[in-house]
Design a protein around this motif. Sequence first.
Motif, PDB file in Angstrom:
ATOM      1  N   ILE A  53      23.140  31.740 -70.950  1.00  0.00           N
ATOM      2  CA  ILE A  53      22.919  33.164 -71.192  1.00  0.00           C
ATOM      3  C   ILE A  53      23.737  33.586 -72.405  1.00  0.00           C
ATOM      4  N   HIS A  54      23.059  34.266 -73.337  1.00  0.00           N
ATOM      5  CA  HIS A  54      23.714  34.752 -74.548  1.00  0.00           C
ATOM      6  C   HIS A  54      22.993  36.010 -75.013  1.00  0.00           C
ATOM      7  N   ASN A  55      23.759  37.041 -75.311  1.00  0.00           N
ATOM      8  CA  ASN A  55      23.190  38.304 -75.805  1.00  0.00           C
ATOM      9  C   ASN A  55      22.057  38.833 -74.928  1.00  0.00           C
ATOM     10  N   GLY A  56      22.210  38.717 -73.613  1.00  0.00           N
ATOM     11  CA  GLY A  56      21.213  39.255 -72.698  1.00  0.00           C
ATOM     12  C   GLY A  56      19.949  38.432 -72.563  1.00  0.00           C
ATOM     13  N   ILE A  57      19.972  37.207 -73.070  1.00  0.00           N
ATOM     14  CA  ILE A  57      18.809  36.316 -72.979  1.00  0.00           C
ATOM     15  C   ILE A  57      19.201  35.087 -72.162  1.00  0.00           C
TER      16      ILE A  57
ATOM     17  N   HIS B  22      10.567  40.090 -66.827  1.00  0.00           N
ATOM     18  CA  HIS B  22      11.419  40.010 -68.011  1.00  0.00           C
ATOM     19  C   HIS B  22      11.291  38.684 -68.759  1.00  0.00           C
ATOM     20  N   MET B  23      10.261  37.900 -68.421  1.00  0.00           N
ATOM     21  CA  MET B  23      10.042  36.634 -69.121  1.00  0.00           C
ATOM     22  C   MET B  23       9.620  36.909 -70.569  1.00  0.00           C
ATOM     23  N   LEU B  24      10.145  36.129 -71.482  1.00  0.00           N
ATOM     24  CA  LEU B  24       9.815  36.280 -72.900  1.00  0.00           C
ATOM     25  C   LEU B  24       8.916  35.152 -73.395  1.00  0.00           C
TER      26      LEU B  24
ATOM     27  N   PRO C 101       4.485  35.995 -70.454  1.00  0.00           N
ATOM     28  CA  PRO C 101       5.333  35.626 -71.589  1.00  0.00           C
ATOM     29  C   PRO C 101       4.492  34.985 -72.695  1.00  0.00           C
ATOM     30  N   ALA C 102       5.037  34.919 -73.879  1.00  0.00           N
ATOM     31  CA  ALA C 102       4.440  34.066 -74.908  1.00  0.00           C
ATOM     32  C   ALA C 102       4.517  32.646 -74.343  1.00  0.00           C
ATOM     33  N   ARG C 103       3.485  31.835 -74.560  1.00  0.00           N
ATOM     34  CA  ARG C 103       3.479  30.527 -73.926  1.00  0.00           C
ATOM     35  C   ARG C 103       2.809  29.493 -74.806  1.00  0.00           C
ATOM     36  N   VAL C 104       3.342  28.284 -74.738  1.00  0.00           N
ATOM     37  CA  VAL C 104       2.712  27.135 -75.368  1.00  0.00           C
ATOM     38  C   VAL C 104       2.501  26.097 -74.273  1.00  0.00           C
ATOM     39  N   CYS C 105       1.440  25.344 -74.388  1.00  0.00           N
ATOM     40  CA  CYS C 105       1.177  24.254 -73.444  1.00  0.00           C
ATOM     41  C   CYS C 105       0.767  23.046 -74.279  1.00  0.00           C
ATOM     42  N   CYS C 106       1.472  21.940 -74.080  1.00  0.00           N
ATOM     43  CA  CYS C 106       1.161  20.759 -74.877  1.00  0.00           C
ATOM     44  C   CYS C 106       1.348  19.493 -74.051  1.00  0.00           C
ATOM     45  N   GLN C 107       0.758  18.433 -74.526  1.00  0.00           N
ATOM     46  CA  GLN C 107       0.905  17.138 -73.886  1.00  0.00           C
ATOM     47  C   GLN C 107       2.136  16.450 -74.440  1.00  0.00           C
ATOM     48  N   ALA C 108       2.929  15.877 -73.524  1.00  0.00           N
ATOM     49  CA  ALA C 108       4.140  15.163 -73.930  1.00  0.00           C
ATOM     50  C   ALA C 108       4.483  14.139 -72.859  1.00  0.00           C
ATOM     51  N   PRO C 109       5.011  13.001 -73.266  1.00  0.00           N
ATOM     52  CA  PRO C 109       5.476  12.054 -72.248  1.00  0.00           C
ATOM     53  C   PRO C 109       6.706  12.657 -71.561  1.00  0.00           C
ATOM     54  N   LEU C 110       6.706  12.679 -70.235  1.00  0.00           N
ATOM     55  CA  LEU C 110       7.830  13.232 -69.498  1.00  0.00           C
ATOM     56  C   LEU C 110       8.793  12.116 -69.111  1.00  0.00           C
ATOM     57  N   VAL C 111       9.933  12.477 -68.564  1.00  0.00           N
ATOM     58  CA  VAL C 111      11.005  11.521 -68.308  1.00  0.00           C
ATOM     59  C   VAL C 111      10.600  10.394 -67.352  1.00  0.00           C
ATOM     60  N   SER C 112       9.630  10.651 -66.492  1.00  0.00           N
ATOM     61  CA  SER C 112       9.125   9.642 -65.569  1.00  0.00           C
ATOM     62  C   SER C 112       7.607   9.819 -65.453  1.00  0.00           C
TER      63      SER C 112
ATOM     64  N   LYS D   5       4.225  15.282 -63.714  1.00  0.00           N
ATOM     65  CA  LYS D   5       2.989  15.674 -64.376  1.00  0.00           C
ATOM     66  C   LYS D   5       3.159  16.939 -65.213  1.00  0.00           C
ATOM     67  N   VAL D   6       4.179  17.751 -64.853  1.00  0.00           N
ATOM     68  CA  VAL D   6       4.404  19.051 -65.500  1.00  0.00           C
ATOM     69  C   VAL D   6       5.901  19.285 -65.627  1.00  0.00           C
ATOM     70  N   GLU D   7       6.305  19.901 -66.730  1.00  0.00           N
ATOM     71  CA  GLU D   7       7.672  20.390 -66.917  1.00  0.00           C
ATOM     72  C   GLU D   7       7.562  21.730 -67.636  1.00  0.00           C
ATOM     73  N   ILE D   8       8.373  22.700 -67.199  1.00  0.00           N
ATOM     74  CA  ILE D   8       8.309  24.038 -67.805  1.00  0.00           C
ATOM     75  C   ILE D   8       9.709  24.527 -68.136  1.00  0.00           C
ATOM     76  N   THR D   9       9.857  25.038 -69.358  1.00  0.00           N
ATOM     77  CA  THR D   9      11.082  25.727 -69.763  1.00  0.00           C
ATOM     78  C   THR D   9      10.743  27.214 -69.900  1.00  0.00           C
ATOM     79  N   LEU D  10      11.768  28.045 -69.779  1.00  0.00           N
ATOM     80  CA  LEU D  10      11.530  29.481 -69.789  1.00  0.00           C
ATOM     81  C   LEU D  10      12.667  30.211 -70.492  1.00  0.00           C
ATOM     82  N   VAL D  11      12.335  31.275 -71.187  1.00  0.00           N
ATOM     83  CA  VAL D  11      13.304  32.189 -71.799  1.00  0.00           C
ATOM     84  C   VAL D  11      12.999  33.566 -71.255  1.00  0.00           C
ATOM     85  N   ALA D  12      14.038  34.286 -70.827  1.00  0.00           N
ATOM     86  CA  ALA D  12      13.837  35.617 -70.249  1.00  0.00           C
ATOM     87  C   ALA D  12      14.988  36.525 -70.630  1.00  0.00           C
ATOM     88  N   ALA D  13      14.732  37.824 -70.544  1.00  0.00           N
ATOM     89  CA  ALA D  13      15.782  38.818 -70.779  1.00  0.00           C
ATOM     90  C   ALA D  13      16.458  39.137 -69.448  1.00  0.00           C
TER      91      ALA D  13
END
Length: 117
Positions: free
Chosen positions: A18-22, A60-62, A91-102, A106-114
Amino acid sequence: MSKIVRKNGNGRYSEAVIHNGIIYISGQVGDPSGSVADQTRDILAALEEILAENGSDKEHMLSAAVYMADMSGVSEMNKVWDSWVIPGFEPARVCCQAPLVSPAYKVEITLVAAVKE
């Protein structure tokens, strides 16, 4: 300079910073034995919990980044996502194909929120 708060670090990464309210939430994964939908539900429940623990919520998701091991599952993931997100607070969102850690993930999601004021 504003204070930087790091939560649930493990020596490699923090679950949230958390930094500057984000709030920056690291990539979350679900039970690797589940389907795309099951893993997505697990992830969204974890994200909602992390948001609440850090003074935020789905309104409050960004931005979100969705990583799919195989894009053939994107419709399945989107069905769960669409039922979870609050209309008008997407929120603004991107979805892309990527090799995951294992290969089991099948899915991994990161998030930024206020942080709520």
